[in-house]
Design a protein around this motif. Sequence first.
Motif, PDB file in Angstrom:
ATOM      1  N   ALA A  10       0.694  -1.232   0.129  1.00 56.80           N
ATOM      2  CA  ALA A  10      -0.019  -0.123   0.041  1.00 56.80           C
ATOM      3  C   ALA A  10       0.965   1.242   0.017  1.00 56.80           C
ATOM      4  O   ALA A  10       0.434   2.331   0.105  1.00 56.80           O
ATOM      5  N   CYS A  11       2.008   1.165  -0.115  1.00 54.32           N
ATOM      6  CA  CYS A  11       3.087   2.379  -0.161  1.00 54.32           C
ATOM      7  C   CYS A  11       2.989   2.852  -1.626  1.00 54.32           C
ATOM      8  O   CYS A  11       3.724   2.112  -2.565  1.00 54.32           O
ATOM      9  N   PRO A  12       2.727   3.994  -1.777  1.00 53.31           N
ATOM     10  CA  PRO A  12       2.684   4.638  -3.292  1.00 53.31           C
ATOM     11  C   PRO A  12       4.033   4.592  -3.828  1.00 53.31           C
ATOM     12  O   PRO A  12       4.344   4.465  -4.967  1.00 53.31           O
ATOM     13  N   TRP A  13       4.982   4.968  -3.074  1.00 53.88           N
ATOM     14  CA  TRP A  13       6.621   4.863  -3.640  1.00 53.88           C
ATOM     15  C   TRP A  13       6.968   3.462  -4.139  1.00 53.88           C
ATOM     16  O   TRP A  13       7.894   3.637  -4.871  1.00 53.88           O
ATOM     17  N   CYS A  14       6.348   2.354  -3.286  1.00 54.13           N
ATOM     18  CA  CYS A  14       6.785   1.132  -3.802  1.00 54.13           C
ATOM     19  C   CYS A  14       6.133   0.788  -5.152  1.00 54.13           C
ATOM     20  O   CYS A  14       6.864   0.219  -5.839  1.00 54.13           O
ATOM     21  N   GLY A  15       4.913   1.069  -5.303  1.00 47.32           N
ATOM     22  CA  GLY A  15       4.394   0.689  -6.605  1.00 47.32           C
ATOM     23  C   GLY A  15       5.212   1.557  -7.761  1.00 47.32           C
ATOM     24  O   GLY A  15       5.459   0.905  -8.771  1.00 47.32           O
ATOM     25  N   PHE A 125      -3.438   0.020  -6.813  1.00 44.72           N
ATOM     26  CA  PHE A 125      -2.988   1.658  -7.524  1.00 44.72           C
ATOM     27  C   PHE A 125      -3.841   1.684  -8.826  1.00 44.72           C
ATOM     28  O   PHE A 125      -4.287   3.030  -8.874  1.00 44.72           O
ATOM     29  N   GLY A 126      -3.829   0.845  -9.713  1.00 46.92           N
ATOM     30  CA  GLY A 126      -4.452   0.895 -11.022  1.00 46.92           C
ATOM     31  C   GLY A 126      -5.863   0.890 -10.894  1.00 46.92           C
ATOM     32  O   GLY A 126      -6.594   1.820 -11.466  1.00 46.92           O
ATOM     33  N   LYS A 127      -6.685   0.079 -10.036  1.00 46.54           N
ATOM     34  CA  LYS A 127      -7.915   0.194  -9.875  1.00 46.54           C
ATOM     35  C   LYS A 127      -8.524   0.639  -8.739  1.00 46.54           C
ATOM     36  O   LYS A 127      -9.700   0.517  -8.651  1.00 46.54           O
TER      37      LYS A 127
END
Length: 239
Positions: A10-15, A125-127
Amino acid sequence: MKVEIWSEIACPWCGLGSHRLDRAVERFEHSGHVEVVHRSFPLGSGLPEDRTLSVREFVLAKYGVIPGQAGVPDVEGMAASEGLAPYRVLDNRVGNTDLAHEFLAHASAEGKNGEAWSMIFRAYFGKAESIFTLDDLLGLADEIGLDRDQTRQVLADRRYRRQVQEDAHQAQQLGATGAPFTVIDGRYAVAGAQDTDTLLGILRQVWDETHPTVLDADNDAAICGPDGCAVPADHAAHA
């Protein structure tokens, strides 16, 4: 060359970091010799398991800032500029990800490490799909061809809980204080979601250090191999 990347789902930087690593490997001249392995670094273990929070609510409560205000990095905008869109962060929800990490460990044991991590980042993140409940994860199991009943039993037994904890402990021993955290060929540790060019440069540097260039200046030089010693053609002619 082995590349290990520790992430929190759930980490946006990880995605974003995973996307950048994929692009760097695609551009790398020796990409066919690169093995990327995703590992778990859960950061949301303290969150409740029975409910989720909006990202805006969570960030405001934890950091005292409002996502999107001046001075707060625009991760969604960065992702879009790098071809990763849609990338939904601010309007998403966050929760305890321990069970999702155990699902990923199970998928990895079934030979679907990269496929499972890519799918779960794309779903979250995409959906903006939930990835927090058992039913959520069973749906993802169907998408990548995992046996639903086996997956249900594995998650109910919490069979991979210790492995997920060991993954996180290993990252901390290597110096990680957050995610993403990348280790290349066991030689270089890279903290944070570095840009694609930086990652590509490190891949090239490590490759050059571990694969010295062989200069073949004289094709007729004598050489010994497993089948014996070859005699240069001009030497054979004068023998």
